[in-house]
Design a protein around this motif. Sequence first.
Motif, PDB file in Angstrom:
ATOM      1  N   TYR A   1       2.354   1.556  -3.357  1.00  0.00           N
ATOM      2  CA  TYR A   1       1.298   1.963  -4.282  1.00  0.00           C
ATOM      3  C   TYR A   1       1.116   3.479  -4.273  1.00  0.00           C
ATOM      4  CZ  TYR A   1      -3.303   3.069  -5.951  1.00  0.00           C
ATOM      5  OH  TYR A   1      -4.332   3.667  -6.611  1.00  0.00           O
ATOM      6  N   HIS A   2       0.964   4.052  -3.089  1.00  0.00           N
ATOM      7  CA  HIS A   2       0.721   5.484  -2.996  1.00  0.00           C
ATOM      8  C   HIS A   2       1.934   6.289  -3.442  1.00  0.00           C
ATOM      9  CE1 HIS A   2      -3.296   5.470  -1.381  1.00  0.00           C
ATOM     10  NE2 HIS A   2      -2.937   4.426  -0.655  1.00  0.00           N
TER      11      HIS A   2
ATOM     12  N   ASN B   1      -8.721   5.637   3.225  1.00  0.00           N
ATOM     13  CA  ASN B   1      -8.777   4.381   3.971  1.00  0.00           C
ATOM     14  C   ASN B   1      -9.703   4.458   5.175  1.00  0.00           C
ATOM     15  OD1 ASN B   1      -7.120   2.546   2.484  1.00  0.00           O
ATOM     16  ND2 ASN B   1      -5.374   3.816   3.044  1.00  0.00           N
TER      17      ASN B   1
ATOM     18  N   LEU C   1       0.066  13.543  -0.188  1.00  0.00           N
ATOM     19  CA  LEU C   1       0.239  12.085  -0.211  1.00  0.00           C
ATOM     20  C   LEU C   1      -0.278  11.418   1.067  1.00  0.00           C
ATOM     21  CD1 LEU C   1       1.480   9.552  -1.600  1.00  0.00           C
ATOM     22  CD2 LEU C   1       3.605  10.105  -0.439  1.00  0.00           C
TER      23      LEU C   1
ATOM     24  N   ALA D   1      -4.289   9.339   1.351  1.00  0.00           N
ATOM     25  CA  ALA D   1      -4.303   7.901   1.630  1.00  0.00           C
ATOM     26  C   ALA D   1      -5.040   7.602   2.933  1.00  0.00           C
ATOM     27  CB  ALA D   1      -2.868   7.360   1.690  1.00  0.00           C
TER      28      ALA D   1
ATOM     29  N   TYR E   1      -4.086  12.639  -6.740  1.00  0.00           N
ATOM     30  CA  TYR E   1      -2.745  13.201  -6.620  1.00  0.00           C
ATOM     31  C   TYR E   1      -2.490  14.276  -7.678  1.00  0.00           C
ATOM     32  CZ  TYR E   1      -1.878   9.569  -3.188  1.00  0.00           C
ATOM     33  OH  TYR E   1      -1.940   8.767  -2.082  1.00  0.00           O
TER      34      TYR E   1
ATOM     35  N   ALA F   1       1.865   6.016  -7.259  1.00  0.00           N
ATOM     36  CA  ALA F   1       0.774   6.799  -7.844  1.00  0.00           C
ATOM     37  C   ALA F   1       1.094   8.288  -7.800  1.00  0.00           C
ATOM     38  CB  ALA F   1      -0.537   6.513  -7.116  1.00  0.00           C
ATOM     39  N   LYS F   2       1.642   8.748  -6.679  1.00  0.00           N
ATOM     40  CA  LYS F   2       2.000  10.165  -6.540  1.00  0.00           C
ATOM     41  C   LYS F   2       3.156  10.520  -7.461  1.00  0.00           C
ATOM     42  CE  LYS F   2       2.003  14.177  -4.214  1.00  0.00           C
ATOM     43  NZ  LYS F   2       0.925  15.143  -4.199  1.00  0.00           N
TER      44      LYS F   2
ATOM     45  N   SER G   1       0.831  -1.203   0.000  1.00  0.00           N
ATOM     46  CA  SER G   1       0.000   0.000   0.000  1.00  0.00           C
ATOM     47  C   SER G   1       0.867   1.256   0.000  1.00  0.00           C
ATOM     48  CB  SER G   1      -0.932   0.004   1.210  1.00  0.00           C
ATOM     49  OG  SER G   1      -1.762   1.138   1.188  1.00  0.00           O
TER      50      SER G   1
ATOM     51  N   PHE H   1      -7.033   7.491  -7.395  1.00  0.00           N
ATOM     52  CA  PHE H   1      -5.826   8.019  -6.756  1.00  0.00           C
ATOM     53  C   PHE H   1      -4.945   8.781  -7.738  1.00  0.00           C
ATOM     54  CE2 PHE H   1      -6.576   5.321  -2.995  1.00  0.00           C
ATOM     55  CZ  PHE H   1      -6.376   6.294  -2.027  1.00  0.00           C
TER      56      PHE H   1
ATOM     57  N   GLU I   1      -7.431   2.871  -8.821  1.00  0.00           N
ATOM     58  CA  GLU I   1      -6.283   3.363  -9.596  1.00  0.00           C
ATOM     59  C   GLU I   1      -6.578   4.725 -10.223  1.00  0.00           C
ATOM     60  OE1 GLU I   1      -3.502   1.744  -9.555  1.00  0.00           O
ATOM     61  OE2 GLU I   1      -4.082  -0.291  -9.023  1.00  0.00           O
TER      62      GLU I   1
END
Length: 143
Positions: free
Chosen positions: A18-19, A102, A94, A98, A88, A22-23, A15, A84, A81
């Motif tokens: 992932y973030h 969540n 960031l 997240a 961003y 993505a950022k 996770s 996010f 996907e």
Amino acid sequence: MSLFYFSISLAILSSALYHFSAKSTPANVNFAISLVVTYAVAIVITILAAFFFPAPNGILAELKQLNWASFLLAIAIVGIEFGFLLVYRSGWNLGIAAVLVNVVASLLLLPVAIFLFKDKISWVNVLGIFVCLAGLVMLNWKR
């Protein structure tokens, strides 16, 4: 017990990765094309994983056991996907984005967990929910 800790560690580290990824995706790249590449790499990794976790009854038997959840999971993954990447790109921080997603998703799932899956929550869990809500207020507090 090792699977217990390994699984949650894998989920946490993945996770975070992932973030971060993505950022870090360039804002000028078409996000649909970016996800096509992401899913192409993911399918290769998944196929390789299948060699380490073979289907005991064969692939066709496993496919026959699938239900609607696999298709809904695919839709959810694409939504996460796209969501996010757009979050961003629109300037969200960031760490805050997240956590916000969540916590709110967990709160939305609470009635599902209780009524559909018959999960039990204790007074400590309820207190934790209020702490999470207070945390959301604090995360979004303007100075």
